[in-house]
Motif scaffolding. Sequence first.
Motif, mmCIF file in Angstrom:
data_model
loop_
_atom_site.group_PDB
_atom_site.id
_atom_site.type_symbol
_atom_site.label_atom_id
_atom_site.label_comp_id
_atom_site.label_asym_id
_atom_site.label_seq_id
_atom_site.Cartn_x
_atom_site.Cartn_y
_atom_site.Cartn_z
ATOM 1 N N ALA A 1 -20.604 -13.581 -21.384
ATOM 2 C CA ALA A 1 -19.871 -12.313 -21.459
ATOM 3 C C ALA A 1 -20.828 -11.164 -21.761
ATOM 4 O O ALA A 1 -20.698 -10.077 -21.204
ATOM 5 C CB ALA A 1 -18.790 -12.396 -22.532
ATOM 6 N N ASP A 2 -21.809 -11.407 -22.635
ATOM 7 C CA ASP A 2 -22.805 -10.380 -22.937
ATOM 8 C C ASP A 2 -23.624 -10.044 -21.699
ATOM 9 O O ASP A 2 -23.938 -8.882 -21.442
ATOM 10 C CB ASP A 2 -23.742 -10.838 -24.062
ATOM 11 N N SER B 1 -20.192 -24.715 -26.451
ATOM 12 C CA SER B 1 -19.515 -24.131 -25.291
ATOM 13 C C SER B 1 -19.038 -22.719 -25.599
ATOM 14 O O SER B 1 -19.084 -21.832 -24.749
ATOM 15 C CB SER B 1 -18.341 -25.002 -24.851
ATOM 16 N N PHE B 2 -18.610 -22.476 -26.831
ATOM 17 C CA PHE B 2 -18.196 -21.131 -27.239
ATOM 18 C C PHE B 2 -19.382 -20.173 -27.194
ATOM 19 O O PHE B 2 -19.268 -19.054 -26.706
ATOM 20 C CB PHE B 2 -17.604 -21.167 -28.650
ATOM 21 N N ASP B 3 -20.538 -20.613 -27.687
ATOM 22 C CA ASP B 3 -21.739 -19.772 -27.667
ATOM 23 C C ASP B 3 -22.158 -19.452 -26.241
ATOM 24 O O ASP B 3 -22.581 -18.329 -25.946
ATOM 25 C CB ASP B 3 -22.887 -20.466 -28.402
ATOM 26 N N GLU B 4 -22.043 -20.423 -25.329
ATOM 27 C CA GLU B 4 -22.403 -20.197 -23.929
ATOM 28 C C GLU B 4 -21.491 -19.161 -23.297
ATOM 29 O O GLU B 4 -21.944 -18.260 -22.599
ATOM 30 C CB GLU B 4 -22.324 -21.509 -23.143
ATOM 31 N N ARG B 5 -20.176 -19.248 -23.586
ATOM 32 C CA ARG B 5 -19.239 -18.274 -23.025
ATOM 33 C C ARG B 5 -19.518 -16.880 -23.580
ATOM 34 O O ARG B 5 -19.442 -15.892 -22.861
ATOM 35 C CB ARG B 5 -17.795 -18.679 -23.321
ATOM 36 N N ALA B 6 -19.863 -16.802 -24.849
ATOM 37 C CA ALA B 6 -20.155 -15.501 -25.451
ATOM 38 C C ALA B 6 -21.410 -14.890 -24.836
ATOM 39 O O ALA B 6 -21.445 -13.698 -24.554
ATOM 40 C CB ALA B 6 -20.317 -15.651 -26.960
ATOM 41 N N ALA C 1 -23.951 -6.456 -19.700
ATOM 42 C CA ALA C 1 -25.254 -5.843 -19.446
ATOM 43 C C ALA C 1 -25.423 -5.537 -17.961
ATOM 44 O O ALA C 1 -26.042 -4.543 -17.590
ATOM 45 C CB ALA C 1 -26.375 -6.768 -19.918
ATOM 46 N N GLU C 2 -24.852 -6.368 -17.096
ATOM 47 C CA GLU C 2 -24.946 -6.141 -15.660
ATOM 48 C C GLU C 2 -24.071 -4.964 -15.236
ATOM 49 O O GLU C 2 -24.388 -4.248 -14.301
ATOM 50 C CB GLU C 2 -24.524 -7.396 -14.893
ATOM 51 N N GLN D 1 -15.340 2.286 -27.095
ATOM 52 C CA GLN D 1 -14.774 1.029 -26.613
ATOM 53 C C GLN D 1 -15.629 -0.153 -27.055
ATOM 54 O O GLN D 1 -15.113 -1.181 -27.491
ATOM 55 C CB GLN D 1 -14.631 1.046 -25.085
ATOM 56 N N LYS D 2 -16.940 0.007 -26.948
ATOM 57 C CA LYS D 2 -17.846 -1.070 -27.363
ATOM 58 C C LYS D 2 -17.708 -1.321 -28.861
ATOM 59 O O LYS D 2 -17.671 -2.473 -29.298
ATOM 60 C CB LYS D 2 -19.281 -0.702 -27.018
ATOM 61 N N LYS D 3 -17.596 -0.262 -29.636
ATOM 62 C CA LYS D 3 -17.445 -0.418 -31.083
ATOM 63 C C LYS D 3 -16.142 -1.133 -31.416
ATOM 64 O O LYS D 3 -16.113 -2.014 -32.278
ATOM 65 C CB LYS D 3 -17.478 0.954 -31.756
ATOM 66 N N ARG D 4 -15.061 -0.784 -30.716
ATOM 67 C CA ARG D 4 -13.775 -1.463 -30.939
ATOM 68 C C ARG D 4 -13.883 -2.943 -30.617
ATOM 69 O O ARG D 4 -13.369 -3.789 -31.349
ATOM 70 C CB ARG D 4 -12.687 -0.835 -30.075
ATOM 71 N N GLU D 5 -14.525 -3.266 -29.503
ATOM 72 C CA GLU D 5 -14.684 -4.668 -29.120
ATOM 73 C C GLU D 5 -15.478 -5.433 -30.167
ATOM 74 O O GLU D 5 -15.144 -6.578 -30.503
ATOM 75 C CB GLU D 5 -15.371 -4.774 -27.765
#
Length: 107
Positions: free
Chosen positions: A86-87, A78-83, A91-92, A30-34
């Motif tokens: 999400a990371d 703002s895109f970098d902050e959202r990414a 991780a959480e 799943q992670k690889k697909r994402e």
Amino acid sequence: MKNSTKIKATLLLTSLACAAGATAALVLLQKKREEEVYHEAELKAMDELEQMMREESDCASCACAEECAAVDDAYQDSFDERASEADEETAEEKPEEKASEEEATEE
């Protein structure tokens, strides 16, 4: 212990190990697909940007070019902050998954 009890315990432990391995494999797939989807979207965005840059821009001859660049930079930030958020969320979630797997193994 009887041999049948030992065999049953061995089979149970083997099936639990197989289930844990299969779960880990599914998570990795799943992670690889994402990552592949993200990479494809990134390439598509880069191609669109290159295409837009090749076309004659409305801002090429006007004084608002710096403002347009500033807006693009703000959007990218703002895109970098959202990414990154999400990371962090992914991780959480991972320790929670490990804890639930450990609980299932203990039972």
